[in-house]
Design a protein around this motif. Structure first.
Motif, PDB file in Angstrom:
ATOM      1  N   THR A  46      34.481  26.000  46.227  1.00 13.79           N
ATOM      2  CA  THR A  46      34.066  25.304  46.746  1.00 13.79           C
ATOM      3  C   THR A  46      33.223  24.519  45.767  1.00 13.79           C
ATOM      4  N   SER A  47      31.968  25.387  45.429  1.00 10.75           N
ATOM      5  CA  SER A  47      31.521  24.680  44.492  1.00 10.75           C
ATOM      6  C   SER A  47      32.529  24.436  42.823  1.00 10.75           C
ATOM      7  N   GLN A  48      33.708  25.182  42.367  1.00  9.59           N
ATOM      8  CA  GLN A  48      33.919  24.627  41.127  1.00  9.59           C
ATOM      9  C   GLN A  48      34.608  23.161  41.467  1.00  9.59           C
ATOM     10  N   TYR A  75      40.877  22.727  33.767  1.00 10.56           N
ATOM     11  CA  TYR A  75      39.896  24.072  33.878  1.00 10.56           C
ATOM     12  C   TYR A  75      40.472  24.787  34.482  1.00 10.56           C
ATOM     13  N   SER A  76      41.434  25.222  34.810  1.00  9.24           N
ATOM     14  CA  SER A  76      42.126  25.738  35.551  1.00  9.24           C
ATOM     15  C   SER A  76      41.989  27.369  34.094  1.00  9.24           C
ATOM     16  N   ALA A  77      42.496  26.953  33.374  1.00 14.47           N
ATOM     17  CA  ALA A  77      41.754  28.052  32.009  1.00 14.47           C
ATOM     18  C   ALA A  77      39.886  28.155  31.689  1.00 14.47           C
ATOM     19  N   LYS A  78      39.572  27.230  32.563  1.00 11.04           N
ATOM     20  CA  LYS A  78      37.670  28.023  32.423  1.00 11.04           C
ATOM     21  C   LYS A  78      37.514  27.918  33.634  1.00 11.04           C
ATOM     22  N   MET A 135      43.721  33.209  48.501  1.00 12.19           N
ATOM     23  CA  MET A 135      42.722  31.932  49.211  1.00 12.19           C
ATOM     24  C   MET A 135      42.403  30.287  48.557  1.00 12.19           C
ATOM     25  N   TYR A 136      42.826  30.336  49.419  1.00  7.59           N
ATOM     26  CA  TYR A 136      43.158  28.769  49.319  1.00  7.59           C
ATOM     27  C   TYR A 136      41.685  27.818  49.445  1.00  7.59           C
ATOM     28  N   ILE A 137      41.416  26.915  48.758  1.00  3.08           N
ATOM     29  CA  ILE A 137      39.983  26.190  49.052  1.00  3.08           C
ATOM     30  C   ILE A 137      40.225  24.257  48.670  1.00  3.08           C
TER      31      ILE A 137
END
Length: 606
Positions: A46-48, A75-78, A135-137
């Motif tokens: 969530t924070s991400q 961002y997925s890579a990060k 897990m999905y957010i």
């Protein structure tokens, strides 16, 4: 079914409790850890999303898909997760791991639905696309308050399971070690409880088997120790009471067996429950054990006794008494019967107790006492009456006649002497019977004492021209009291002189046997009828009362002889044939301390 040992029951219970406790603990711990990890990952995801959503928001002005796609990959890579951007209609505009053309509409995904409603959506579910549990957010992206898209972050939860598996392994190892330690503690604890209880059980069995001297060990557990102490006290008290009851029972048994009265217990079925030795002797029963538990009709053969028992059992009265006369061994016995009914707590008769008392001897004693009272009264009354009569005659004027007065005074003197002799003999008997002092017996030669006694009687013998003969070996000795023994011999010789005719012979003969020394005084007098022999040594008993008084006897001489014999632990006997003389025998034991002598003539009463 065989009972299990307390130890195994306790140990099994403890193991079950431990297992349940550890299972609950493990379940709670693992669940807590998993939830904690999932919450942490969800918070991080969530924070991400919240940090990067503004970059996606700036690219939505003219829906620059290429820029959105680049941001998704960047961002997925990060953050090493799957980033997906979804439009408000559920269309996937960009995905870091798959081409959008291959992905179906995501509007029905739970996390997307929640994000489309303006909330942060969270979901853990199986991904059909990745074939993994994910897990999905999802967070909504708004522009000027208007929802323009949804940004979703997803990670596989396999890494969570890998991280948790390490923790689970540690928990399992810790649990196994704890289980082992708790099992050992349970074993020790079960032993500490079951061992003293098993010891109590073993002690209780010993107590039940009658070993009341066994002492239970006192354990350290307070409650069980109190039980052990109480059981030891109980055993001690029981042992004391049982010993007391046993002793009382033995005492009662001894008393019951040795009672002079016969005791018979008969139940309502007329069966003999118990009887003692005296009852068996009275009834002529040889074996007491054979008589018990049998019908009284088989054991008792006297109709009078049977009738009395039946009368007692059938009577409403609690007790009955009766005197009967039976014949036993050709002798008549006078029995006093007493029957008492015994009832239980419900006041129902259960048996009857009968007392058979042989009162033959008592009746004989009563008759002898009556005869004695009558005889002594008569013996004293006769001289007193004579003395009183002659004194009255003298007072009436006979004193003036000197010859008559002298004759009367001689008669009075003779009666006074007779009274004096009677009183002296009675006092002698009283002293012999009531003396509490031990009579000293010393060894003496018999011949010299017998000769002395004969010499004392010589004057009376010569008056009737009676010859006195002594037959005694010089070596015969006996333990005796000199004065008493000589008195007894003198009494027997004088008695023989009185009841012998003139010119007869009296022989004093002493003989020694294995156990006794017999002194026989043999006369050639009138003899005595056999019916008088059993009572001849009673006080004041006379065969021929007129002749006895004429001879000047007090009626106590032979009774004195009998008591002197008893003092010497001996006895007296008489044999006589009427018209052929009599033989009076005085028996002395060879050794007084070794001889227990009873009278041979059962009817002799002093």
């Amino acid at each position: 079914m065989k009972n299990k040992r307390l130890f195994w029951k306790l140990f099994k219970s403890y193991i079950i409790i431990i297992c349940v406790f550890l299972l609950v603990t493990i379940t709670f711990t693992t669940t807590t850890w998993r939830n904690f990890y999932l919450e942490r990952v969800a918070t991080e995801l969530t924070s991400q999303l919240l940090l990067i959503k503004n970059d996606f928001k700036s690219s939505l002005g003219n829906i620059n898909k290429r820029k959105i796609k680049n941001l998704t990959y960047k961002y997925s890579a990060k953050i090493s997760s799957r980033i997906t951007f979804i439009g408000i209609n559920g269309e996937v505009l960009s995905d870091s791991h798959y081409e959008t053309e291959l992905l179906e509409n995501h509007a029905n995904r739970p996390e997307i639905q929640k994000a489309l409603n303006g909330q942060i959506g969270e979901s853990i579910r199986y991904s059909k696309t990745l074939q993994k549990k994910m897990m999905y957010i999802a967070v909504p992206i708004k522009d000027n308050g208007k929802l323009v898209g949804v940004l979703r972050n997803a990670v596989t939860i396999n890494f969570i399971d890998r991280n948790l598996s390490e923790i689970y392994n540690k928990i399992i190892v810790t649990t196994l070690i704890t289980s082992a330690l708790l099992g050992i503690i349970s074993w020790i604890f079960s032993k500490n409880i079951s061992t003293p209880l098993e010891s109590l059980a073993e002690g209780a069995l010993k107590f039940a088997d009658g070993d009341l001297n066994y002492k239970l060990s006192v354990p350290k557990i307070k409650e069980i120790a109190e039980v052990a102490i109480a059981m030891n006290k109980m055993a001690k008290r029981l042992d004391s009471r049982i010993n007391k009851i046993t002793r009382q029972k033995q005492e009662k048994e001894v008393i019951f067996s040795n009672l002079s009265e016969g005791i018979i217990a008969v139940d309502n079925e007329k069966d003999i429950r118990r009887l003692n030795k005296s009852a068996a002797e009275i009834l002529g029963i040889n074996y007491i054990e054979d008589a018990q538990k049998k019908s009284m009709y088989e054991v008792i053969h006297n109709e009078q006794i049977i009738n009395f028992i039946e009368e007692t059992i059938n009577s409403e009265s609690e007790s009955l008494e009766k005197e009967i006369c039976i014949v036993k061994n050709s002798n008549s016995l006078l029995l006093q019967l007493k029957g008492i009914t015994i009832k239980d707590s419900k006041n129902t008769k259960i048996e009857a107790l009968f007392v058979l008392k042989d009162i033959t001897r008592i009746k004989q004693l009563e008759n002898i006492r009556k005869d004695f009272v009558a005889n002594v009264s008569h013996e004293l009354k006769t001289p007193i009456t004579s003395i009183k009569g002659f004194i009255e005659t003298l007072n009436d004027g006979a004193l003036s006649d000197i010859d008559t007065a002298k004759r009367f005074l001689d008669i009075i003197s003779r009666h006074a002497n007779r009274l004096s002799a009677i009183v002296e003999d009675l006092l002698s008997l009283s002293r012999l019977e009531q003396s509490n002092e031990t009579i000293v017996l010393e060894p003496y030669g018999l011949k010299e004492i017998l000769a002395s006694a004969m010499q004392e009687c010589e004057i009376k013998a010569k008056a009737k021209n009676i010859e006195l003969e002594l037959i005694c070996a010089d070596e015969i000795q006996a333990e005796l009291n000199l004065l008493l023994f000589e008195q007894a011999v003198v009494n027997l010789i004088i008695n023989a002189i009185k009841y012998s005719n003139e010119d007869k012979k009296i022989t004093v003969k002493a003989e020694k046997s294995n156990s006794y020394i017999s002194i026989d005084v043999i006369d050639q007098g009138f003899g005595i009828d056999s019916e008088h022999l059993p009572r001849l040594f009673e006080r004041f008993y006379r065969v021929d009362k007129a002749r006895s008084r004429k001879q000047g006897g007090t009626g106590l001489g032979l009774s004195i002889v009998k008591h002197i014999a008893q003092i010497h632990n001996g006895y007296v006997d008489v044999k006589s044939i009427q018209g052929f003389g009599s033989t009076f025998s005085f028996y002395l034991p060879l050794k007084v301390e070794d001889t227990n002598i009873t009278e041979k003539t059962p009817s002799e009463i002093g």
